[in-house]
Design an enzyme around this catalytic site. Structure first.
Site, mmCIF file in Angstrom:
data_model
loop_
_atom_site.group_PDB
_atom_site.id
_atom_site.type_symbol
_atom_site.label_atom_id
_atom_site.label_comp_id
_atom_site.label_asym_id
_atom_site.label_seq_id
_atom_site.Cartn_x
_atom_site.Cartn_y
_atom_site.Cartn_z
ATOM 1 N N SER A 274 0.871 -1.181 0.000
ATOM 2 C CA SER A 274 0.000 0.000 0.000
ATOM 3 C C SER A 274 0.904 1.227 0.000
ATOM 4 C CB SER A 274 -0.845 -0.015 1.279
ATOM 5 O OG SER A 274 -1.497 1.214 1.475
ATOM 6 N N TYR B 166 -2.097 -1.332 10.234
ATOM 7 C CA TYR B 166 -2.086 -1.488 8.771
ATOM 8 C C TYR B 166 -0.765 -0.929 8.213
ATOM 9 C CZ TYR B 166 -3.929 -1.208 3.969
ATOM 10 O OH TYR B 166 -4.131 -1.356 2.615
HETATM 11 N N1 NAD Z 1 -8.535 -0.396 -1.943
HETATM 12 C C1 NAD Z 1 -7.538 0.386 -1.566
HETATM 13 O O1 NAD Z 1 -7.649 1.609 -1.558
HETATM 14 C C2 NAD Z 1 -6.221 -0.222 -1.174
HETATM 15 C C3 NAD Z 1 -5.138 0.655 -0.994
HETATM 16 C C4 NAD Z 1 -3.916 0.111 -0.618
HETATM 17 C C5 NAD Z 1 -3.757 -1.252 -0.472
HETATM 18 N N2 NAD Z 1 -4.829 -2.080 -0.643
HETATM 19 C C6 NAD Z 1 -4.615 -3.513 -0.446
HETATM 20 O O2 NAD Z 1 -5.156 -4.224 -1.522
HETATM 21 C C7 NAD Z 1 -5.441 -5.572 -1.112
HETATM 22 C C8 NAD Z 1 -6.828 -5.960 -1.589
HETATM 23 O O3 NAD Z 1 -7.780 -5.160 -0.914
HETATM 24 P P1 NAD Z 1 -9.097 -4.605 -1.631
HETATM 25 O O4 NAD Z 1 -8.970 -3.144 -1.677
HETATM 26 O O5 NAD Z 1 -9.346 -5.341 -2.875
HETATM 27 O O6 NAD Z 1 -10.188 -4.921 -0.498
HETATM 28 P P2 NAD Z 1 -11.357 -6.017 -0.453
HETATM 29 O O7 NAD Z 1 -11.864 -5.965 0.932
HETATM 30 O O8 NAD Z 1 -12.296 -5.784 -1.580
HETATM 31 O O9 NAD Z 1 -10.607 -7.393 -0.740
HETATM 32 C C9 NAD Z 1 -9.858 -8.060 0.237
HETATM 33 C C10 NAD Z 1 -10.085 -9.546 0.030
HETATM 34 O O10 NAD Z 1 -9.236 -10.256 0.938
HETATM 35 C C11 NAD Z 1 -9.985 -11.341 1.453
HETATM 36 N N3 NAD Z 1 -9.426 -11.768 2.724
HETATM 37 C C12 NAD Z 1 -9.380 -11.090 3.889
HETATM 38 N N4 NAD Z 1 -8.817 -11.837 4.846
HETATM 39 C C13 NAD Z 1 -8.470 -13.019 4.275
HETATM 40 C C14 NAD Z 1 -7.841 -14.197 4.746
HETATM 41 N N5 NAD Z 1 -7.470 -14.329 6.029
HETATM 42 N N6 NAD Z 1 -7.618 -15.204 3.870
HETATM 43 C C15 NAD Z 1 -8.010 -15.093 2.585
HETATM 44 N N7 NAD Z 1 -8.633 -14.018 2.080
HETATM 45 C C16 NAD Z 1 -8.856 -12.982 2.924
HETATM 46 C C17 NAD Z 1 -11.397 -10.794 1.596
HETATM 47 O O11 NAD Z 1 -12.359 -11.829 1.697
HETATM 48 C C18 NAD Z 1 -11.523 -9.967 0.327
HETATM 49 O O12 NAD Z 1 -12.024 -10.748 -0.731
HETATM 50 C C19 NAD Z 1 -5.280 -5.581 0.404
HETATM 51 O O13 NAD Z 1 -4.043 -6.143 0.741
HETATM 52 C C20 NAD Z 1 -5.305 -4.105 0.769
HETATM 53 O O14 NAD Z 1 -4.639 -3.839 1.956
HETATM 54 C C21 NAD Z 1 -6.050 -1.590 -0.997
#
Ligand code: NAD
Length: 291
Positions: A144, A157
């Site tokens: 991130s 985080y």
């Molecule tokens: N969306 C943003 O703005 C953003 C910014 C920076 C980083 N991220 C990172 O991107 C990645 C994806 O997040 P996203 O934005 O798609 O959110 P999201 O909540 O849509 O997706 C996260 C997914 O991870 C799965 N998950 C959570 N815990 C789990 C576990 N223990 N085992 C298996 N699966 C698990 C959830 O079921 C979900 O499908 C994450 O690592 C998040 O930290 C997102």
């Protein structure tokens, strides 16, 4: 480089049922690759896999909790024996806990460390040896911007995402001699469920509606998730290492590198703004069992 660098490649994607993982899966399948959607949310993963198969793509869903090394190793072995190889591992599953550390309970550390750091480490444990044996592969860890800058208001985080960037740097160097490439995604804000807590994360806020939470993200101009996936995969195919998207977020990263004090000052102002917005909405930061 071929026009569709992911054609015929096999990608195992954790957190593949939702948000960034799902969008990456759709784009890889569009390019003719095969995906394994590994997620705790099996129903969502299965729905997406059958949608992709209905369009002629190759996709399977698998229930995986990345906090279990045994489960991760089992899935990696099953995938490799079914498809013959794993070309890409997307260590993408992640959760967040919103709010400042003075309101934390131990689980606000443990839950986030277990998924965001231990989960990535277990992915490496489970899949890296297979990639070493096949003398090729690409591990893409989703960190991130919070892994590069002093993102306050989400301490556990930020800590785990810095750790994922560090892990990726070391693995990028070590993996080179085995033909294994490593990239780390550092998204700014992307429009996905995590912005308001996501399925397994939470916000330690009381008195805030989901619309207000999303409104607080407006200044960060969240990017459309499909646009993110398209651009991220282009950068990954080129072998880029630290991939910051949307690109304008790089300015914040450069500011931090130029002067860590400037970085702290910028994020201090951003936190101040968040506190003011909470006040305006009559909301407060508080730990609650219902979060
Ligand atoms: N969306 C943003 O703005 C953003 C910014 C920076 C980083 N991220 C990172 O991107 C990645 C994806 O997040 P996203 O934005 O798609 O959110 P999201 O909540 O849509 O997706 C996260 C997914 O991870 C799965 N998950 C959570 N815990 C789990 C576990 N223990 N085992 C298996 N699966 C698990 C959830 O079921 C979900 O499908 C994450 O690592 C998040 O930290 C997102």
């Amino acid at each position: 480089m071929t026009r569709n660098p992911f054609a015929s490649k096999v990608a195992l994607i954790t957190g593949g049922a939702s948000g960034i993982g799902a969008a990456i899966a759709r784009e890889i399948v569009r390019q003719g690759g095969e995906v394994v959607l590994a997620d705790r949310q099996l129903d969502l993963a299965e729905a997406l896999a059958s949608e992709l198969r209905a369009k002629g793509g190759r996709a399977t869903a698998a229930e995986l909790d990345v906090r279990s090394l045994t489960a991760f190793e089992k899935l990696a072995k099953e995938t490799a024996s079914r498809t013959g190889r794993i070309d890409y591992l997307f260590n993408n599953a992640g959760i967040g806990v919103g709010g400042e550390m003075d309101n934390y309970r131990p689980r606000d550390w443990d839950d986030v460390i277990d998924v965001n750091l231990r989960g990535v480490a277990y992915g490496v444990q489970a899949v890296y040896p297979l990639m070493i044996a096949q003398k090729s592969g690409h591990i893409v860890n989703t960190a991130s911007m919070a892994g590069l800058v002093a993102a306050a208001g989400e301490g556990s985080y930020t800590a785990t995402k810095h750790a994922v960037v560090g892990l990726s740097k070391a693995l990028r160097i070590e993996g080179a001699r085995h033909g294994v490439r490593v990239s780390v995604l550092c998204p700014g804000a992307i429009r996905t469920p995590i912005l308001s807590g996501g399925k397994f994360g939470r916000m330690n806020f009381v008195g805030l509606t989901e619309a207000q939470i999303l409104g607080m993200w407006a200044d960060a101009r969240p990017m459309d998730v499909d646009e993110f996936a398209h651009k991220a995969l282009k950068a990954i195919a080129k072998g880029e290492f630290i991939i910051v998207l949307p690109r304008w977020w790089k300015a914040l990263w450069y500011a931090e590198r130029l002067s860590p004090h400037l970085g702290l000052a910028i994020w201090g102002r951003i936190l101040g703004r968040m506190r003011k917005q909470l006040e305006k909405f009559g909301a407060r930061q508080e730990w609650s069992d219902e979060n």
